[in-house]
Motif scaffolding. Structure first.
Motif, mmCIF file in Angstrom:
data_model
loop_
_atom_site.group_PDB
_atom_site.id
_atom_site.type_symbol
_atom_site.label_atom_id
_atom_site.label_comp_id
_atom_site.label_asym_id
_atom_site.label_seq_id
_atom_site.Cartn_x
_atom_site.Cartn_y
_atom_site.Cartn_z
ATOM 1 N N PHE A 1 -4.491 22.022 23.482
ATOM 2 C CA PHE A 1 -5.789 22.669 23.667
ATOM 3 C C PHE A 1 -6.949 21.752 23.297
ATOM 4 N N LYS A 2 -6.762 20.857 22.357
ATOM 5 C CA LYS A 2 -7.830 19.898 22.068
ATOM 6 C C LYS A 2 -8.015 18.938 23.238
ATOM 7 N N THR A 3 -6.914 18.541 23.859
ATOM 8 C CA THR A 3 -7.017 17.695 25.048
ATOM 9 C C THR A 3 -7.732 18.426 26.165
ATOM 10 N N ARG A 4 -7.366 19.673 26.384
ATOM 11 C CA ARG A 4 -7.940 20.453 27.473
ATOM 12 C C ARG A 4 -9.435 20.706 27.259
ATOM 13 N N ASP A 5 -9.815 21.096 26.045
ATOM 14 C CA ASP A 5 -11.228 21.359 25.769
ATOM 15 C C ASP A 5 -12.069 20.094 25.887
ATOM 16 N N GLN A 6 -11.501 18.967 25.489
ATOM 17 C CA GLN A 6 -12.236 17.713 25.605
ATOM 18 C C GLN A 6 -12.544 17.398 27.067
ATOM 19 N N VAL A 7 -11.575 17.606 27.956
ATOM 20 C CA VAL A 7 -11.776 17.338 29.375
ATOM 21 C C VAL A 7 -12.802 18.297 29.968
ATOM 22 N N LEU A 8 -12.687 19.579 29.654
ATOM 23 C CA LEU A 8 -13.610 20.564 30.214
ATOM 24 C C LEU A 8 -15.038 20.335 29.739
ATOM 25 N N LYS A 9 -15.197 20.004 28.484
ATOM 26 C CA LYS A 9 -16.544 19.744 27.973
ATOM 27 C C LYS A 9 -17.150 18.498 28.610
ATOM 28 N N ASN A 10 -16.335 17.499 28.830
ATOM 29 C CA ASN A 10 -16.842 16.297 29.504
ATOM 30 C C ASN A 10 -17.168 16.583 30.966
ATOM 31 N N ASN A 11 -16.386 17.453 31.603
ATOM 32 C CA ASN A 11 -16.719 17.877 32.967
ATOM 33 C C ASN A 11 -18.088 18.546 33.009
ATOM 34 N N ALA A 12 -18.311 19.453 32.056
ATOM 35 C CA ALA A 12 -19.599 20.138 31.998
ATOM 36 C C ALA A 12 -20.737 19.160 31.726
ATOM 37 N N ARG A 13 -20.478 18.202 30.875
ATOM 38 C CA ARG A 13 -21.491 17.195 30.561
ATOM 39 C C ARG A 13 -21.848 16.371 31.795
ATOM 40 N N LEU A 14 -20.843 15.959 32.559
ATOM 41 C CA LEU A 14 -21.095 15.154 33.754
ATOM 42 C C LEU A 14 -21.821 15.953 34.830
ATOM 43 N N SER A 15 -21.525 17.255 34.897
ATOM 44 C CA SER A 15 -22.147 18.065 35.945
ATOM 45 C C SER A 15 -23.648 18.234 35.730
ATOM 46 N N LYS A 16 -24.117 18.035 34.500
ATOM 47 C CA LYS A 16 -25.533 18.204 34.195
ATOM 48 C C LYS A 16 -26.323 16.905 34.339
ATOM 49 N N LEU A 17 -25.626 15.797 34.555
ATOM 50 C CA LEU A 17 -26.312 14.509 34.643
ATOM 51 C C LEU A 17 -26.982 14.350 35.995
ATOM 52 N N GLY A 18 -28.043 13.566 36.018
ATOM 53 C CA GLY A 18 -28.737 13.298 37.273
ATOM 54 C C GLY A 18 -28.103 12.139 38.000
ATOM 55 N N ASP A 19 -28.885 11.485 38.834
ATOM 56 C CA ASP A 19 -28.377 10.373 39.626
ATOM 57 C C ASP A 19 -28.465 9.042 38.887
ATOM 58 N N GLY A 20 -28.837 9.078 37.626
ATOM 59 C CA GLY A 20 -28.958 7.840 36.876
ATOM 60 C C GLY A 20 -27.603 7.319 36.439
ATOM 61 N N ASP A 21 -27.588 6.557 35.377
ATOM 62 C CA ASP A 21 -26.346 5.956 34.884
ATOM 63 C C ASP A 21 -25.399 7.036 34.382
ATOM 64 N N VAL A 22 -24.141 6.928 34.798
ATOM 65 C CA VAL A 22 -23.105 7.860 34.374
ATOM 66 C C VAL A 22 -22.347 7.223 33.215
ATOM 67 N N PRO A 23 -22.209 7.908 32.088
ATOM 68 C CA PRO A 23 -21.515 7.312 30.935
ATOM 69 C C PRO A 23 -20.036 7.075 31.242
ATOM 70 N N ASP A 24 -19.466 6.110 30.558
ATOM 71 C CA ASP A 24 -18.051 5.787 30.722
ATOM 72 C C ASP A 24 -17.242 6.720 29.827
ATOM 73 N N ILE A 25 -16.652 7.756 30.414
ATOM 74 C CA ILE A 25 -15.880 8.747 29.669
ATOM 75 C C ILE A 25 -14.401 8.545 29.972
ATOM 76 N N ARG A 26 -13.630 8.323 28.931
ATOM 77 C CA ARG A 26 -12.192 8.127 29.065
ATOM 78 C C ARG A 26 -11.485 9.216 28.263
ATOM 79 N N ASP A 27 -10.961 10.211 28.956
ATOM 80 C CA ASP A 27 -10.384 11.354 28.249
ATOM 81 C C ASP A 27 -9.105 11.874 28.884
#
Length: 714
Positions: A277-303
Motif C-alpha cells: 500500500f505504501k508503493t501504491r499510494d506513492q504512485v497515485l500521489k505522483n500521478n496526481a502531482r503530474l496531472s496538475k503540472l503545466g507544460d513547463g519542466d516535468v520533474p524526474d519521478i522514479r517510483d
C-alpha cells in the motif's frame, strides 16, 4: 529490447497529454504490432473446471497484449464526459455481493455497444493500481502523511536514494566485501548478520524494537488498529524478527515450528501489506502531482518497476496459502472481497483427514488441502481485495514452486513468460523444509527468473522506472525472507548466493541440544563415521562402507525363526535407495536375506503387503525411504533393529523411529531392550544433520575426532 516507452496500458500518458500527445487505441495497436506476443495457451493444469479455478484465471495470460480493441470504446466514453467530470471507477460492489463473494453485474453504461461485449479484464486494465489514473484520488488515503522521512524504512530503502551510497554497496556485494557480526537474540539461539562494507557512513537504519508498536515500525495509519492486534502479544521472537524484516534486510529463519508459525506469518504479512500500500499510494500521489503540472519542466519521478507485482510468496500447499490469505484479510480489513467464495471452494478443505496420533508437523502440512500445484494473483485497491487477478494486474502473487514453474514453462507457448517477476521487491518462502522433500530444483528455477530484464514493455512508463531496475540491479534491493524448521546445504546456498540485499542479511539458527537427549526409550545407539574427501564422492564412499562394514554383520544376525532380524533399513535419498535395492536383489552376499521395500513411489496395496510380510518375519529387512515417511508417516510394526544408511534431514524422524518403532516393539514384548540397536552412518558432510540429532557440541567432536570412528550412546 525493442520497445517504445511512450505507450500506455489502454490510456493516455498524463505527461504526454500536457504536451499535446494523446494516443488513441488505434495508435496503440499499431505500435504493438512489432511486439512478439505469444498466443493464448493452456497447460494441462489450466483447465477451467471447478477443481482448478485458479489455474485458469490466476495464470499470467501470456498472450494478453497491452491494448485491446475495446479500449477505443472506453476512451470514447471517457472523452464524452465533461472536461471537469469526476472520473471515478465504474465497477462497484454492493454489500450483498461482497458478502456472497460474487462479482458485480455490469451497469447499463457498460452494456455492449455496436455488438461488442464488455470485457471485464479490459476494465481491469483501466483500473491498474501501479499505473492508476490520477483522477482516482478517492483510492488514496487522504489522511496519510507523505512518507518521506528517513526514519521510514520504506522510504529509506526504496525512496530517493543517495546514488553514491547505492553504487558503493552494490559494488561491495559484487566484490563479496562484507562485514560479519554475531549476536544472541532474545528468543535464544544465535543470529549472524552480514552487511556490505561501506565507507563514510554506517548507512544502517535501526528501529526501536524493544517494545513493538505500529509507529516504531512505520506502519500506515490505516493499518494501525490491525497492527496493534498483531503486535499486542509480541514476544521476544517477534522483536528479533521485526528488527530485520521491517528494515528490508534479507532474513533466513531456521527455527520455524508449528507453535510459532502463526506469529511469524502475521508479522510478515503486516510488513508485506504495508509495503504494497505504501508503493501504491506513492504512485497515485505522483500521478496526481503530474496531472496538475503545466507544460513547463516535468520533474524526474522514479517510483515504479517494469511491472505491477511487487510481492511473491512461495508456499508448499493450498492450505498454507489459505492461511496466508486469512492473515491478509485480518490485517487489511477490505470492505469487499471479489471471488472470495470461489477461493474458498478451490483452496479450503475443512474435512478432517488424520487422527490426533499423527505428529503435529505432519497434520499442519497435510491436514487441509495438500495440493502443491497452484498459483494465485491478488489485487488490492483501497477498499477491495480481488482474488484470481491476472498476474500483470496483481500486487501480490502466491504460488507453489511447481505451479509457478509450470506457468513460466507453459506448453505450447512461443517462449517462456516470466516478465511478471521482473519487479518483485519482497520474496517470502515459507515451509522451505517441506519443499526440500519435493523437487528443490523448482525453487532454484523460480529464483533464477526473479528480477530479470523484461522482454516486452507491458505498458510500462520507462520515465517512471527506478534507476536500479534500468541498470539491472533490482536483485540488490529485493528483500528475501525464508522460514524453515532447520538449516540445510540448499538453504545455505540460498543465503550465500540469492540474498544480496544492500541492507544486509541475517541468519537465525537455533541452539541444537539433540533429539537423542529427549528419547524416552533407552537403547544402544551407534554412530559410525566413514571418510569422504569431497561431497561429490559421498554417495560412493557411503555405499562401499555399507558393503564392507555393515552388510556382513547384517547377514550374520539370527533368522526370524530364531527371534532375530526385523531390521528397518532407513535410506534418506531415493537414489541411494535404488542402489541398495538392486544390490540386495542381485548380490550373492545377500542371498540369505529376504527383503521388502517401501518408497514414495510404492502404491498403498504393495506398501501394506510389505509391512505385513515384515511383521510376520517373511521379510527380514525392510528398505524405507525418507520421503515415504515424510508423506505417509507409516506406523511400521515388528521393528527390532534400525540401520540408518544416512541421518534423516528432519530430526523428528529419528525420534519417531527410536521412540515409536522400537518403543512399540519393546512394549509389546517382541524384543528385549538390551537386544535392540540403532546404527547410523555419517560423514563430515552430515554436520548439519548430525547436530540436530546428537547436539551441536557432540557433533563437532564426532566429526573432528581422530581417535576413532565409532561412537556409542545409551
Amino acid at each position: 529490447m525493442a520497445v517504445k516507452p511512450s505507450f500506455k496500458r489502454g490510456r493516455p500518458n498524463p505527461r504526454a497529454k500536457k504536451q499535446g500527445r494523446t494516443f488513441t487505441s488505434t495508435r496503440l495497436q499499431d505500435e504493438t504490432k512489432d511486439l512478439d506476443i505469444p498466443e493464448e495457451t493452456h497447460t494441462e493444469d489450466d483447465t477451467p473446471d471447478d477443481a482448478s479455478h485458479d489455474a485458469s484465471d490466476s495464470d499470467l495470460d501470456a498472450s494478453e497484449p497491452p491494448v485491446r480493441p475495446y479500449n477505443s470504446l472506453l476512451l470514447s466514453l471517457q472523452h464524452a464526459q465533461p472536461p471537469n467530470a469526476d472520473r471515478r471507477k465504474r465497477r462497484r460492489l454492493n454489500r450483498g455481493d461482497a458478502e456472497r463473494g460474487e462479482s458485480p453485474a455490469l451497469s447499463d453504461r457498460e452494456i455492449a455497444v455496436d455488438g461488442l461485449q464488455p470485457d471485464e479484464e479490459v476494465l481491469e486494465e483501466v483500473e491498474s493500481a501501479d499505473h492508476d489514473e490520477p483522477s482516482e484520488l478517492d483510492d488514496i488515503d487522504q489522511d496519510e502523511p507523505d512518507s518521506t522521512s528517513q526514519s521510514d524504512p520504506f522510504h529509506y530503502h526504496l525512496g530517493d536514494r543517495d546514488e553514491e551510497r547505492l553504487q558503493n554497496r552494490i559494488s561491495a556485494l559484487k566484490d563479496n566485501s562484507i562485514v560479519s557480526s554475531s549476536a544472541k537474540p532474545r528468543s535464544g539461539g544465535s543470529v549472524q548478520v552480514l552487511r556490505p562494507t561501506t565507507t563514510g557512513s554506517s548507512g544502517d537504519l535501526k528501529l526501536p524494537t524493544s517494545t513493538l508498536d505500529p509507529d516504531a515500525l512505520a506502519i500506515k495509519s490505516r493499518f494501525q488498529e490491525s497492527a496493534q492486534k498483531v503486535l499486542k502479544k509480541a514476544g521476544d521472537l517477534d522483536k528479533d524478527l521485526a528488527e530485520h524484516i521491517f528494515t528490508y534486510r534479507d532474513t533466513m529463519f531456521a527455527s520455524r515450528t508449528v507453535k510459532n508459525a502463526a506469529r511469524i506469518r502475521k508479522l510478515t504479512c503486516l510488513h508485506m501489506i504495508n509495503h504494497i500500500f505504501k508503493t501504491r499510494d506513492q504512485v497515485l500521489k505522483n500521478n496526481a502531482r503530474l496531472s496538475k503540472l503545466g507544460d513547463g519542466d516535468v520533474p524526474d519521478i522514479r517510483d515504479q518497476g517494469f511491472t505491477r507485482p511487487k510481492v511473491l510468496i512461495l508456499l508448499e500447499t493450498r492450505d498454507m496459502c489459505a492461511k496466508y490469505m486469512d492473515a491478509f484479510v485480518e490485517i487489511c480489513g477490505p470492505d469487499q472481497q471479489e471471488n472470495k467464495s470461489r477461493f474458498q471452494d478451490s483452496f479450503v478443505d475443512t474435512e478432517p483427514k488424520f487422527s490426533s496420533d499423527r505428529p503435529e508437523d505432519f497434520r499442519e502440512l497435510f491436514e487441509g488441502n495438500g495440493d502443491n500445484d497452484f498459483k494465485l494473483g491478488i489485487k488490492f485497491t483501497r477498499k477491495t481485495m480481488k482474488f484470481f487477478a491476472q498476474f500483470y494486474q496483481s500486487d501480490l502473487i502466491l504460488a507453489s514452486p511447481l505451479g509457478l514453474r509450470r506457468t513460466i514453462e507453459s506448453k505450447g507457448s512461443k517462449k517462456a513468460e516470466y516478465d511478471f517477476l521482473s519487479s518483485i521487491e519482497v520474496v517470502v518462502v515459507d515451509q522451505a523444509d517441506a519443499m526440500l522433500m519435493q523437487n528443490w530444483e523448482h525453487v532454484d528455477f523460480v529464483f533464477d527468473h526473479l528480477n530479470l530484464q523484461p522482454k516486452d514493455a507491458h505498458g510500462c512508463d520507462f520515465t517512471r522506472v527506478r534507476s536500479w531496475y534500468l541498470d539491472g540491479n533490482a536483485s540488490f534491493l529485493r528483500q528475501t525472507i525464508v522460514f524453515s524448521a532447520f538449516m540445510t546445504p540448499e538453504l545455505n546456498n540460498i543465503f550465500a548466493k540469492r540474498m544480496r540485499n544492500i541492507e544486509g542479511k541475517a541468519k537465525f539458527l537455533p541452539e541444537h541440544l539433540g533429539v537423542m537427549q529427549s528419547s524416552v526409550v533407552r537403547v544402544k545407539q551407534t554412530f559410525s563415521r566413514f571418510d569422504s574427501a569431497k561431497p561429490a564422492n559421498d554417495p560412493d564412499e557411503r555405499f562401499e562402507y555399507f558393503k564392507s562394514a555393515v552388510l556382513p554383520a547384517l547377514v550374520r544376525l539370527p533368522r526370524p525363526a530364531e527371534g532375530g532380524q526385523g531390521v528397518l533399513l532407513f535410506v534418506p535419498s531415493y537414489m541411494d535407495f535404488v542402489r541398495l535395492r538392486n544390490h540386495f536383489a542381485t548380490s550373492t552376499s545377500t542371498e540369505s536375506l529376504s527383503f521388502g521395500v517401501i518408497s514414495e513411489y510404492t502404491d498403498m496395496p504393495n506398501a501394506r503387503r510389505a509391512r505385513s510380510h515384515f511383521i510376520s518375519g517373511k521379510y527380514s529387512v525392510l528398505l524405507y525411504t525418507g520421503r515415504a515417511h515424510h508423506f505417509r508417516r507409516n506406523n511400521i510394526q515388528g521393528v527390532k533393529r534400525i540401520i540408518m544408511y544416512g541421518i534423516p534431514e528432519n530430526p523428528i524422524f529419528y525420534q519417531e523411529f527410536v521412540d515409536g518403532y522400537l518403543g512399540r516393539s519393546i512394549n509389546e514384548g517382541l524384543v528385549d531392550a538390551a537386544e535392540t540397536h540403532v546404527r547410523t552412518l555419517f560423514s563430515r558432510w552430515d554436520m548439519l544433520k548430525l547436530e540436530r540429532v546428537v547436539g551441536a557440541q557432540r557433533a563437532k567432536k564426532m566429526v573432528m575426532d581422530n581417535t576413532g570412528d565409532t561412537f556409542d550412546f545409551l
